[in-house]
Design an enzyme around this catalytic site. Structure first.
Site, PDB file in Angstrom:
ATOM      1  N   CYS A 105       9.491   1.864   3.151  1.00 33.58           N
ATOM      2  CA  CYS A 105      10.426   0.768   3.421  1.00 33.58           C
ATOM      3  C   CYS A 105      11.814   1.311   3.703  1.00 33.58           C
ATOM      4  O   CYS A 105      12.653   0.632   4.263  1.00 33.58           O
ATOM      5  CB  CYS A 105      10.478  -0.186   2.242  1.00 33.58           C
ATOM      6  N   GLU A 127      -5.082  -3.682  -1.833  1.00 32.43           N
ATOM      7  CA  GLU A 127      -6.520  -3.420  -1.824  1.00 32.43           C
ATOM      8  C   GLU A 127      -6.868  -2.185  -0.997  1.00 32.43           C
ATOM      9  O   GLU A 127      -8.000  -1.720  -1.000  1.00 32.43           O
ATOM     10  CB  GLU A 127      -7.282  -4.650  -1.308  1.00 32.43           C
ATOM     11  N   ARG A 128      -5.851  -1.626  -0.290  1.00 30.02           N
ATOM     12  CA  ARG A 128      -6.150  -0.462   0.553  1.00 30.02           C
ATOM     13  C   ARG A 128      -6.132   0.848  -0.244  1.00 30.02           C
ATOM     14  O   ARG A 128      -6.796   1.802   0.124  1.00 30.02           O
ATOM     15  CB  ARG A 128      -5.141  -0.378   1.693  1.00 30.02           C
ATOM     16  N   PHE A 145       0.816  -1.225   0.000  1.00 25.04           N
ATOM     17  CA  PHE A 145       0.000   0.000   0.000  1.00 25.04           C
ATOM     18  C   PHE A 145       0.843   1.265   0.000  1.00 25.04           C
ATOM     19  O   PHE A 145       0.363   2.330  -0.381  1.00 25.04           O
ATOM     20  CB  PHE A 145      -0.938   0.004   1.222  1.00 25.04           C
TER      21      PHE A 145
HETATM   22  P1  NAD Z   1       1.631  -6.628   2.993  1.00 25.32           P
HETATM   23  O1  NAD Z   1       2.670  -7.673   3.026  1.00 25.32           O
HETATM   24  O2  NAD Z   1       0.554  -6.665   4.011  1.00 25.32           O
HETATM   25  O3  NAD Z   1       0.878  -6.639   1.573  1.00 25.32           O
HETATM   26  C1  NAD Z   1       1.598  -6.662   0.355  1.00 25.32           C
HETATM   27  C2  NAD Z   1       0.740  -7.351  -0.697  1.00 25.32           C
HETATM   28  O4  NAD Z   1       0.493  -8.700  -0.270  1.00 25.32           O
HETATM   29  C3  NAD Z   1      -0.606  -6.689  -0.911  1.00 25.32           C
HETATM   30  O5  NAD Z   1      -0.900  -6.682  -2.289  1.00 25.32           O
HETATM   31  C4  NAD Z   1      -1.565  -7.587  -0.142  1.00 25.32           C
HETATM   32  O6  NAD Z   1      -2.847  -7.640  -0.719  1.00 25.32           O
HETATM   33  C5  NAD Z   1      -0.898  -8.947  -0.210  1.00 25.32           C
HETATM   34  N1  NAD Z   1      -1.163  -9.766   0.972  1.00 25.32           N
HETATM   35  C6  NAD Z   1      -1.363  -9.329   2.241  1.00 25.32           C
HETATM   36  N2  NAD Z   1      -1.578 -10.365   3.071  1.00 25.32           N
HETATM   37  C7  NAD Z   1      -1.512 -11.486   2.318  1.00 25.32           C
HETATM   38  C8  NAD Z   1      -1.636 -12.885   2.608  1.00 25.32           C
HETATM   39  N3  NAD Z   1      -1.869 -13.327   3.835  1.00 25.32           N
HETATM   40  N4  NAD Z   1      -1.497 -13.758   1.596  1.00 25.32           N
HETATM   41  C9  NAD Z   1      -1.242 -13.337   0.352  1.00 25.32           C
HETATM   42  N5  NAD Z   1      -1.125 -12.022   0.021  1.00 25.32           N
HETATM   43  C10 NAD Z   1      -1.250 -11.106   0.984  1.00 25.32           C
HETATM   44  O7  NAD Z   1       2.388  -5.211   3.038  1.00 25.32           O
HETATM   45  P2  NAD Z   1       1.754  -3.769   3.171  1.00 25.32           P
HETATM   46  O8  NAD Z   1       1.258  -3.564   4.563  1.00 25.32           O
HETATM   47  O9  NAD Z   1       0.834  -3.489   2.037  1.00 25.32           O
HETATM   48  O10 NAD Z   1       3.051  -2.868   2.921  1.00 25.32           O
HETATM   49  C11 NAD Z   1       3.972  -2.556   3.926  1.00 25.32           C
HETATM   50  C12 NAD Z   1       5.143  -3.525   3.949  1.00 25.32           C
HETATM   51  O11 NAD Z   1       5.809  -3.512   2.691  1.00 25.32           O
HETATM   52  C13 NAD Z   1       6.213  -3.139   4.964  1.00 25.32           C
HETATM   53  O12 NAD Z   1       6.678  -4.312   5.598  1.00 25.32           O
HETATM   54  C14 NAD Z   1       7.299  -2.502   4.118  1.00 25.32           C
HETATM   55  O13 NAD Z   1       8.589  -2.546   4.694  1.00 25.32           O
HETATM   56  C15 NAD Z   1       7.218  -3.335   2.895  1.00 25.32           C
HETATM   57  N6  NAD Z   1       7.812  -2.661   1.747  1.00 25.32           N
HETATM   58  C16 NAD Z   1       9.053  -3.068   1.347  1.00 25.32           C
HETATM   59  C17 NAD Z   1       9.661  -2.443   0.283  1.00 25.32           C
HETATM   60  C18 NAD Z   1      11.030  -2.866  -0.163  1.00 25.32           C
HETATM   61  O14 NAD Z   1      11.531  -2.312  -1.119  1.00 25.32           O
HETATM   62  N7  NAD Z   1      11.654  -3.840   0.486  1.00 25.32           N
HETATM   63  C19 NAD Z   1       9.011  -1.404  -0.397  1.00 25.32           C
HETATM   64  C20 NAD Z   1       7.745  -1.023   0.038  1.00 25.32           C
HETATM   65  C21 NAD Z   1       7.159  -1.668   1.109  1.00 25.32           C
END
Ligand code: NAD
Length: 499
Positions: A282, A177-178, A150
């Site tokens: 991130c 989805e958020r 998100f």
């Molecule tokens: P998230 O892991 O909750 O979600 C990421 C994606 O996975 C979304 O599209 C979501 O719909 C999907 N998802 C969520 N739960 C799932 C499940 N149980 N099974 C399958 N798919 C699922 O992450 P978020 O809260 O959207 O984003 C924040 C996180 O992303 C933080 O941990 C941040 O550090 C990380 N991030 C990392 C980078 C990087 O470059 N390493 C960049 C941006 C964000």
């Protein structure tokens, strides 16, 4: 209430009446402003079918045709930056200027992809054996998928799809989805740029949609960016289903401040790195590691700067920091601040319970600053993903490096110093993928790869730059002989060796 649809085969895909939906909030007001369709297997199948059909001709299009589309797409991203920035701000909560920054940074990946004629050049070796030459070239994988978080609804997908599309693949994006609307807007821009239908598709959804993508036999690769537990799950599941995977995870980024640093400069940059985008980056700095007597001089600067941060709705000029993405995120962050004193930390600035006039139901929390944090405390161990800066005190640079290396994450880190020797020791010593020297957030540059170490990157493939081209293509090596009719040699039965 408006239901945000998928985008399949060049058009919005009207959801069926029984489609599951999820709420999309305006984080500044706390109000539900739309619903988003959650894809099931039929929707994923429809997207894969469209992308598969489009692959046949898109993969055969010339580099020049593809570059023409990408140049037009880049121009549209410039012309619509403000509009897209407002769409992002309304669903994510970040300031419009911050959103424009992520679009600009993502656009640089399009610019990199526009130079693909050069990047895609293969190698040639003449006369590897008598009369025999070898060359190689790279071909697209097929239908590839991106699953994104998100916090950067435009930039993180832009790390992926311009390179995937430029190299001849067709793409299915499953954004968070958020804040789903940016993805559909970008799909519209691609269409206006002349991208054929089916080359770029968007499916919205939750775990059901993700699982359908990870296991679908029509998908060749999965690019994932999100939290570490989901990155591990995606990597395992997609790999077990025969797909190529790149999976970037979470972070806990440390900024080391040495006593010889300009502490006003360091404090100001660490504050921006910690509280910018409400800490939902991130690359956010969530830990300041103060070395020696830097701590007592740095703390007043950090306190003053934290208290100066202007918190408000993202679309109001003058706002530095908007709300968090959800009420649950605010609860997680405020609970960690509440628990910190009980574990021995000092709360220097307490952002809890902040109310913004006229936006009393928004998901706001103010900047929080914790001192005397140790590595045993929750505020250090958890990725809070919010505006909380924890100060840890150590005696030496070597101790700071050891502390960073003991952390399971290795996404980004920074050092503030006026010593080149210390900066060099730091960059060679830390087990971290992206390092800033007097730069708090070492930002992604499109022509370099981006990705952390350890739990911040699962598997072995960073994102974009030359690594992105490698990820979205696979090589063919061709060995060629054009014998003259009169010079036919007898074919030997022994294994051919060079001669
Ligand atoms: P998230 O892991 O909750 O979600 C990421 C994606 O996975 C979304 O599209 C979501 O719909 C999907 N998802 C969520 N739960 C799932 C499940 N149980 N099974 C399958 N798919 C699922 O992450 P978020 O809260 O959207 O984003 C924040 C996180 O992303 C933080 O941990 C941040 O550090 C990380 N991030 C990392 C980078 C990087 O470059 N390493 C960049 C941006 C964000």
């Amino acid at each position: 209430m408006n239901t945000i649809p998928h985008w399949i085969n060049g058009a919005p895909a009207t959801p069926a009446a029984d489609t599951r939906t999820a709420p999309v909030y305006n984080p500044a007001t706390g109000a539900e402003q739309a619903r988003v369709a959650l894809a099931g297997h039929a929707d994923i199948n429809a997207a894969v079918t469209a992308a598969t059909a489009a692959f046949d001709s898109w993969s055969q299009s010339s580099i020049s045709q593809r570059t023409t589309v990408l140049f037009a797409f880049r121009q549209l991203l410039i012309e619509h930056e403000e509009e897209l920035g407002r769409i992002i701000s309304a669903e994510h909560g970040k300031t419009v200027d911050d959103a424009r920054g992520e679009i600009a940074r993502g656009r640089e990946v399009v610019e990199y992809a526009c130079g693909l004629g050069d990047v895609l050049k293969g190698g040639f070796s003449g006369q590897v054996s008598r009369g025999i030459d070898v060359h190689d070239f790279r071909e697209p994988l097929g239908v590839v998928a991106g699953i994104t978080p998100f916090n950067f609804p435009a930039m993180v997908p832009l790390w992926m799809h311009p390179i995937a599309i430029a190299t001849g693949n067709t793409f299915i994006l499953k954004p968070s989805e958020r804040d789903p609307s940016a993805a559909n807007f970008v799909a519209g821009l691609y269409q206006r740029a002349g991208l054929p239908d089916g080359v770029f598709n968007v499916v919205h959804g939750d775990k059901t949609a993700v699982d359908a993508l990870l296991t679908h036999s029509g998908i060749s690769s999965v690019s994932f960016v999100g939290s570490t537990p989901i990155a591990k799950y995606v990597h395992e599941t997609a790999t077990a289903n025969g797909k190529r995977v790149q999976a970037l995870g979470g972070a806990k980024n440390h900024a080391v401040v040495l006593p010889d640093a300009d502490l006003e400069f360091a404090g100001s940059h660490i504050t921006a790195g910690a509280y910018g985008s409400a800490g939902e980056r991130c690359m956010a700095l969530s830990v300041a590691v103060a070395v020696g007597d830097a701590a007592d001089r740095l703390l007043p600067v950090l306190q003053r700067k934290a208290e100066e941060v202007r918190v408000g709705p993202g679309d109001t000029p003058g706002t530095d920091m908007g709300p968090l993405i959800t009420a649950a995120a605010r609860e997680r962050v405020e609970s960690a601040v509440a628990a910190a004193p009980g574990q021995g930390a000092t709360v220097v600035v307490d952002g809890r319970g902040l109310k913004v006039d006229g936006y009393e139901n928004g998901f706001f929390t103010g900047p929080s600053l914790l001192d005397h944090v140790t590595t045993a405390m929750d505020a250090y161990q958890d990725e809070l993903f919010g505006p909380v800066l924890a100060v840890v005190r150590v005696e030496t640079l070597d101790e700071a490096i050891a502390l960073i290396n003991a952390n399971p994450y290795g996404n980004g880190t920074a050092v503030f110093t006026s010593s080149g020797e210390a900066a060099r020791r730091f960059q060679r010593g830390v087990k971290v993928g992206m390092i800033g020297v007097n730069v708090p957030v070492p930002v992604p540059m499109s022509y370099y790869s981006f990705g952390g170490w350890k739990d911040s990157l699962i598997g072995d493939s960073p994102i974009h730059g030359p690594e992105g081209v490698r990820f979205y293509t696979r090589p063919k090596v061709v060995t060629t002989r054009w014998p003259q009719p009169a010079q036919h040699e007898a074919a030997g039965f022994t294994f051919p060796t060079s001669n």
